[in-house]
Design a protein around this motif. Structure first.
Motif, PDB file in Angstrom:
ATOM      1  N   LEU A 178       0.857  -1.182   0.000  1.00  0.00           N
ATOM      2  CA  LEU A 178       0.000   0.000   0.000  1.00  0.00           C
ATOM      3  C   LEU A 178       0.897   1.237   0.000  1.00  0.00           C
ATOM      4  N   ASP A 179       0.461   2.326   0.639  1.00  0.00           N
ATOM      5  CA  ASP A 179       1.317   3.506   0.702  1.00  0.00           C
ATOM      6  C   ASP A 179       2.439   3.335   1.714  1.00  0.00           C
ATOM      7  N   SER A 180       2.479   2.189   2.372  1.00  0.00           N
ATOM      8  CA  SER A 180       3.616   1.766   3.178  1.00  0.00           C
ATOM      9  C   SER A 180       3.716   0.248   3.069  1.00  0.00           C
ATOM     10  N   THR A 181       4.804  -0.309   3.561  1.00  0.00           N
ATOM     11  CA  THR A 181       5.024  -1.755   3.457  1.00  0.00           C
ATOM     12  C   THR A 181       4.234  -2.474   4.544  1.00  0.00           C
ATOM     13  N   THR A 182       3.348  -3.381   4.160  1.00  0.00           N
ATOM     14  CA  THR A 182       2.516  -4.111   5.118  1.00  0.00           C
ATOM     15  C   THR A 182       3.093  -5.501   5.388  1.00  0.00           C
ATOM     16  N   ASP A 183       2.685  -6.074   6.535  1.00  0.00           N
ATOM     17  CA  ASP A 183       3.108  -7.444   6.853  1.00  0.00           C
ATOM     18  C   ASP A 183       2.535  -8.427   5.845  1.00  0.00           C
ATOM     19  N   GLY A 184       1.330  -8.150   5.358  1.00  0.00           N
ATOM     20  CA  GLY A 184       0.742  -9.032   4.348  1.00  0.00           C
ATOM     21  C   GLY A 184       1.575  -9.068   3.082  1.00  0.00           C
ATOM     22  N   TYR A 185       2.095  -7.917   2.675  1.00  0.00           N
ATOM     23  CA  TYR A 185       2.962  -7.867   1.492  1.00  0.00           C
ATOM     24  C   TYR A 185       4.264  -8.609   1.754  1.00  0.00           C
ATOM     25  N   ARG A 186       4.847  -8.413   2.941  1.00  0.00           N
ATOM     26  CA  ARG A 186       6.069  -9.149   3.291  1.00  0.00           C
ATOM     27  C   ARG A 186       5.817 -10.659   3.241  1.00  0.00           C
ATOM     28  N   LEU A 187       4.633 -11.064   3.716  1.00  0.00           N
ATOM     29  CA  LEU A 187       4.317 -12.486   3.741  1.00  0.00           C
ATOM     30  C   LEU A 187       4.229 -13.060   2.333  1.00  0.00           C
ATOM     31  N   THR A 188       3.635 -12.325   1.400  1.00  0.00           N
ATOM     32  CA  THR A 188       3.558 -12.817   0.020  1.00  0.00           C
ATOM     33  C   THR A 188       4.949 -12.981  -0.577  1.00  0.00           C
ATOM     34  N   LEU A 189       5.876 -12.115  -0.164  1.00  0.00           N
ATOM     35  CA  LEU A 189       7.252 -12.219  -0.671  1.00  0.00           C
ATOM     36  C   LEU A 189       7.917 -13.499  -0.186  1.00  0.00           C
ATOM     37  N   VAL A 190       7.864 -13.732   1.126  1.00  0.00           N
ATOM     38  CA  VAL A 190       8.622 -14.856   1.680  1.00  0.00           C
ATOM     39  C   VAL A 190       7.968 -16.195   1.380  1.00  0.00           C
ATOM     40  N   LEU A 191       6.648 -16.198   1.128  1.00  0.00           N
ATOM     41  CA  LEU A 191       5.974 -17.460   0.821  1.00  0.00           C
ATOM     42  C   LEU A 191       6.010 -17.796  -0.666  1.00  0.00           C
ATOM     43  N   SER A 192       6.169 -16.773  -1.516  1.00  0.00           N
ATOM     44  CA  SER A 192       6.119 -17.018  -2.958  1.00  0.00           C
ATOM     45  C   SER A 192       7.331 -17.800  -3.443  1.00  0.00           C
ATOM     46  N   ASN A 193       8.468 -17.616  -2.789  1.00  0.00           N
ATOM     47  CA  ASN A 193       9.683 -18.323  -3.185  1.00  0.00           C
ATOM     48  C   ASN A 193      10.687 -18.241  -2.038  1.00  0.00           C
ATOM     49  N   PRO A 194      11.247 -19.386  -1.581  1.00  0.00           N
ATOM     50  CA  PRO A 194      12.184 -19.373  -0.453  1.00  0.00           C
ATOM     51  C   PRO A 194      13.377 -18.447  -0.660  1.00  0.00           C
ATOM     52  N   VAL A 195      13.783 -18.223  -1.906  1.00  0.00           N
ATOM     53  CA  VAL A 195      14.936 -17.366  -2.152  1.00  0.00           C
ATOM     54  C   VAL A 195      14.641 -15.920  -1.744  1.00  0.00           C
ATOM     55  N   ASN A 196      13.349 -15.574  -1.656  1.00  0.00           N
ATOM     56  CA  ASN A 196      12.999 -14.210  -1.258  1.00  0.00           C
ATOM     57  C   ASN A 196      13.389 -13.915   0.189  1.00  0.00           C
ATOM     58  N   ILE A 197      13.455 -14.944   1.032  1.00  0.00           N
ATOM     59  CA  ILE A 197      13.905 -14.743   2.407  1.00  0.00           C
ATOM     60  C   ILE A 197      15.359 -14.285   2.407  1.00  0.00           C
ATOM     61  N   GLU A 198      16.174 -14.953   1.614  1.00  0.00           N
ATOM     62  CA  GLU A 198      17.576 -14.564   1.485  1.00  0.00           C
ATOM     63  C   GLU A 198      17.698 -13.148   0.929  1.00  0.00           C
ATOM     64  N   ALA A 199      16.862 -12.840  -0.066  1.00  0.00           N
ATOM     65  CA  ALA A 199      16.890 -11.507  -0.657  1.00  0.00           C
ATOM     66  C   ALA A 199      16.405 -10.455   0.342  1.00  0.00           C
ATOM     67  N   TYR A 200      15.394 -10.789   1.123  1.00  0.00           N
ATOM     68  CA  TYR A 200      14.878  -9.866   2.135  1.00  0.00           C
ATOM     69  C   TYR A 200      15.959  -9.535   3.166  1.00  0.00           C
TER      70      TYR A 200
END
Length: 377
Positions: A178-200
């Motif tokens: 949204l107009d700021s980073t939400t936990d829901g958005y963070r969750l979609t990142l880390v669940l969509s692909n395990p490599v996103n955790i490393e990238a995060y």
């Protein structure tokens, strides 16, 4: 209007509708059924303030506990602008902006085993505990006699606090940016692909080095490409572009555009625009023309000509000036530069301005007569 702004407006509208419906259909009738010590309006204002503070504290407490469990160091905790932060190993206090609706907890990964999932899930857990607790308190207080003012106040307070918590939870857990980073958005990142955790974690590492004013070195490049890892790889791309190391930048981009299905259309098209910019700046014009005619489809051409981003506009200026030889199209592109620069990330603004200047300069070497009528903005 950007997609994030439109989504934010929709969420804010839903939050407002939720508050109005509960206020009119639940809280207002409840005032007729129970007695409270204070004036109803004063009582509501006090409970709203307490409920807001309580819910913000619950969310950030969830972030702190989840961050610790996930093997992170806590860098700062911001609650409605009141920020406790670590500097030179000591905790300090100050007033700071934050990326969130009501606050922000900033983390730094301890090692490669750091996992953001507890940091994201614990605020959800705390909200569920709040939900159950408020329902129980409301049920107890709702059945009180008119003279049992404390229980009546308890019922009213619990439902008001729950509404505030639900509004914040709706914003915080929606699975989009949204107009700021939400936990829901963070969750979609880390669940969509395990490599996103490393990238995060790599992103957190870079942000903390920048926050401390330290030089960012040895930025990790990701072979597995997602939208999120692509955004991390772009940090290295811009570092190369800033140093005029076009060869290395081109190699990094080639890995990211190898399979368009792995990234969103916008990310892919803007990467192609970056790639075309580099090729036009470094290759013989006939070689570039041949590549452009054979490999760039109509969808990409339309995107680059219509997109308001510095990546697309500087590529479009080169295409219009050197491949299409259209002075009018350059003027059209220049009319959008100011808006595109405002949308560019602040850390990349100077690099983007330099790249744009270089693009115009290259066009002027071929068409010097255009210089007076297509001046740099």
């Amino acid at each position: 209007m950007k997609k994030e702004d439109a989504a934010s407006l929709l969420v804010y509208t839903i939050m407002l509708i939720l508050a109005l419906l509960v206020g009119l259909l639940v809280i207002r009738p409840l005032f007729n059924d129970v007695h409270v010590e204070l004036n109803p309006y004063l009582f509501t204002i006090i409970v709203v303030i307490i409920g807001l503070i309580l819910n913000v504290l619950l969310i950030e407490a969830g972030h702190i506990i989840g961050g610790k469990i996930g093997r992170y160091n806590i860098v700062s905790v911001n609650i409605l602008g009141f920020c406790f932060y670590k500097a030179l190993g000591k905790w300090k206090f100050g007033f700071r902006n934050f990326d969130g609706l009501t606050g922000e907890t900033v983390l730094a990964p301890k090692d490669e085993k750091s996992n953001p999932k507890p940091y994201i899930w614990f605020p959800v857990l705390f909200y569920l505990i709040e939900l159950i607790t408020c329902i129980i308190l409301y049920s107890v207080g709702r059945g009180a006699d008119l003279e049992q003012k404390f229980l009546g106040s308890l019922a009213l307070s619990s439902i008001i606090v729950l509404v505030i918590g639900s509004m914040i939870a709706l914003y915080n857990f929606v699975p989009i940016h949204l107009d700021s980073t939400t936990d829901g958005y963070r969750l979609t990142l880390v669940l969509s692909n395990p490599v996103n955790i490393e990238a995060y974690n790599e992103l957190l590492r870079i942000q903390n080095l920048q926050r401390e004013g330290k030089e960012v070195t040895e930025i990790k490049l990701f072979d597995i490409i997602t939208d999120f890892t692509a955004s991390l790889n772009l940090i290295s791309v811009y570092e190369c572009l800033g140093n005029k190391d076009y060869t290395e930048a081109e190699k990094i981009i080639e890995t990211m555009i190898a399979d368009p299905k792995k990234i969103s259309n916008v990310t892919y098209q803007r990467l192609v625009a970056q790639y075309l910019y580099i090729r036009i700046m470094t290759k013989p014009i006939e070689e570039v023309r041949s590549y452009y005619d054979e490999n760039v489809n109509d969808n990409t051409r339309r995107f680059i000509s219509n997109d308001i981003s510095m990546e697309s506009l500087r590529a479009y200026i080169l295409i219009a000036g050197l491949l299409d030889e259209s002075q009018g199209e350059i003027l059209y592109a220049q009319s959008k530069i100011k808006k595109a620069m405002k949308l560019a990330l602040p850390a990349r603004a100077k690099i983007e301005n330099d790249l744009y200047t270089d693009a115009l300069a290259k066009v002027y070497t071929v068409h010097p007569e255009w210089k007076d009528t297509t001046k740099m903005n």
